[in-house]
Design an enzyme around this catalytic site. Structure first.
Site, PDB file in Angstrom:
ATOM      1  N   GLU A   1     -78.031   2.823   9.578  1.00 54.93           N
ATOM      2  CA  GLU A   1     -78.921   2.621  10.731  1.00 54.93           C
ATOM      3  C   GLU A   1     -79.006   3.915  11.522  1.00 54.93           C
ATOM      4  O   GLU A   1     -77.994   4.573  11.749  1.00 54.93           O
ATOM      5  CB  GLU A   1     -78.401   1.546  11.694  1.00 54.93           C
ATOM      6  CG  GLU A   1     -78.418   0.140  11.198  1.00 54.93           C
ATOM      7  CD  GLU A   1     -77.930  -0.841  12.273  1.00 54.93           C
ATOM      8  OE1 GLU A   1     -77.862  -0.446  13.458  1.00 54.93           O
ATOM      9  OE2 GLU A   1     -77.625  -1.981  11.923  1.00 54.93           O
TER      10      GLU A   1
ATOM     11  N   GLU B   1     -88.910  -5.875  18.367  1.00 52.54           N
ATOM     12  CA  GLU B   1     -88.476  -7.269  18.254  1.00 52.54           C
ATOM     13  C   GLU B   1     -88.264  -7.844  19.650  1.00 52.54           C
ATOM     14  O   GLU B   1     -87.318  -7.483  20.346  1.00 52.54           O
ATOM     15  CB  GLU B   1     -87.205  -7.356  17.419  1.00 52.54           C
ATOM     16  CG  GLU B   1     -87.405  -6.875  15.978  1.00 52.54           C
ATOM     17  CD  GLU B   1     -86.096  -6.764  15.217  1.00 52.54           C
ATOM     18  OE1 GLU B   1     -85.472  -7.820  14.947  1.00 52.54           O
ATOM     19  OE2 GLU B   1     -85.691  -5.633  14.907  1.00 52.54           O
TER      20      GLU B   1
ATOM     21  N   LYS C   1     -84.860  -9.655  21.333  1.00 58.71           N
ATOM     22  CA  LYS C   1     -83.592  -8.938  21.495  1.00 58.71           C
ATOM     23  C   LYS C   1     -83.373  -8.623  22.968  1.00 58.71           C
ATOM     24  O   LYS C   1     -84.309  -8.494  23.748  1.00 58.71           O
ATOM     25  CB  LYS C   1     -83.603  -7.649  20.669  1.00 58.71           C
ATOM     26  CG  LYS C   1     -83.857  -7.873  19.183  1.00 58.71           C
ATOM     27  CD  LYS C   1     -83.540  -6.673  18.370  1.00 58.71           C
ATOM     28  CE  LYS C   1     -82.048  -6.599  18.149  1.00 58.71           C
ATOM     29  NZ  LYS C   1     -81.691  -5.597  17.126  1.00 58.71           N
TER      30      LYS C   1
ATOM     31  N   GLU D   1     -83.219  -2.836  23.581  1.00 59.89           N
ATOM     32  CA  GLU D   1     -83.145  -3.275  22.191  1.00 59.89           C
ATOM     33  C   GLU D   1     -84.483  -3.737  21.629  1.00 59.89           C
ATOM     34  O   GLU D   1     -84.627  -3.905  20.418  1.00 59.89           O
ATOM     35  CB  GLU D   1     -82.128  -4.408  22.057  1.00 59.89           C
ATOM     36  CG  GLU D   1     -80.705  -4.002  22.401  1.00 59.89           C
ATOM     37  CD  GLU D   1     -80.144  -3.003  21.416  1.00 59.89           C
ATOM     38  OE1 GLU D   1     -80.002  -3.339  20.223  1.00 59.89           O
ATOM     39  OE2 GLU D   1     -79.845  -1.873  21.840  1.00 59.89           O
TER      40      GLU D   1
END
Length: 345
Positions: free
Chosen positions: A266, A315, A318, A323
């Site tokens: 990541e 997203e 989150k 985030e």
């Protein structure tokens, strides 16, 4: 200056992209993947996501659990996949071989035309988390189930660590694992070494910078420093990504894992919600990262760095706000920012 290099919680990484709508781009070889997270209530269906990967020549993907709808959409796509075993499943799989057989049968063998590359057992597990007691057992049991299915040579079993497992990271040659983690991490390193599997590292220069802006320059983090910023013996570092990665290699050498390859499972840069979170900084980081990956690090020059960028999409489920903004694409499949990819990057 003894600067601590912090990791980013359970964030994820991803590769990218191109501009204005569903535009196309050329990825720098097959060493780049994009993390596909599902924590949004407005994301496109998996078959459209797979088409987006293919249209943009993204050849590798990381998912965090074996979602059947994603695995079905991946059939025949030729996209190489890193699939996760959820943290909550480590106890059952680590203590019951039958559960490991079942997991492999249900999520791997049932999808014979999906190109599995890695099984990432858990994510960012370390003591004192209860899952740490079952992580290695789960890795061994999944590996055994793969072996009995004749798949152990093509699918490697590993586990992603965050940067917190390093007790020392500056300068890179001083990199070492936390002494209190040695009884936990050293057997895992031996397992990876014995089975030819990589050490997976979730590595976020963004968090190193945002937590230490008084010590770390933005140029050093964005790969735009015009000169060496950190001299460590014979090695000079112009970017913190290399410094973090080589700190990991130094730690592995000290722990008996000198032969292991680190895969950056990541990395990425957010576009909103925090310090220096602009679209331009995200574009600069990911563009320069892609150009740099083929070059290796000062400790391992010329060795391409397999890397997974977070994330494919913003997203919206989150938290905290930071985030939500790591995506290369909006849920409507428009690119968040334009990055030029070419085979010569």
């Amino acid at each position: 200056m003894a600067v601590a290099l912090y990791s980013r919680g359970s964030m994820i990484a991803s590769m990218i992209l191109l501009g204005l709508l569903l535009a196309t781009f050329h990825v720098t070889g097959a060493n780049t993947g994009v993390c596909y997270g599902l924590l949004g209530d407005n994301l496109p269906p998996p078959n459209e996501v797979i088409d987006l990967y293919k249209r943009n020549n993204i050849q590798r993907m990381r998912i965090y659990a074996p979602a059947p709808e994603v695995l079905l959409a991946l059939r025949g796509s030729n996209i190489e996949l890193m699939v996760g075993v959820a943290n909550e499943d480590l106890h059952s799989i680590g203590t019951d071989m039958a559960k490991a057989y079942s997991w492999v049968q249900t999520n791997i063998r049932s999808y014979g035309n999906v190109k599995f590359r890695y099984i990432a057992v858990g994510n960012e597990i370390n003591p004192p988390a209860w899952e740490a007691n079952y992580l290695l057992g789960a890795m061994k049991n999944i590996h055994q189930a793969l072996a009995e299915a004749g798949l152990v040579n093509q699918i490697k079993v590993s586990t992603p660590f965050s940067f917190i497992v390093l007790g020392e990271s500056y300068p890179p040659s001083k990199g070492s694992f936390r002494p209190e983690f040695s009884s936990f991490i050293n057997p895992i390193i031996r397992f990876l070494d014995e089975n030819g599997a990589p050490f997976l590292f979730n590595m976020y220069p963004y968090f190193s910078y945002s937590g230490n802006t008084q010590y770390i320059s933005l140029d050093y983090v964005l790969f735009t420093s015009p000169e060496v910023t950190v001299q460590d013996g014979q090695f000079g570092y112009q970017n913190i990504f290399d410094a973090m990665l080589d700190a990991g290699y130094s730690a592995l050498e000290k722990a008996g894992g000198a032969s292991l390859e680190i895969v950056v499972s990541e990395t990425g840069w957010p576009t909103a919600g925090g310090t220096a979170t602009t679209i331009e900084n995200a574009r600069t980081y990911n563009t320069n990262l892609l150009r740099h990956m083929k070059e290796g690090t000062p400790k391992r020059p010329g060795k391409p760095i397999e890397t997974y960028i977070f994330a494919m999409f913003n997203e919206n489920n989150k938290n905290p706000e930071l985030e939500k903004h790591w995506g290369l694409f909006y849920p409507n499949k428009q690119s968040v920012y334009q990055i030029e990819f070419s085979p010569t990057n």
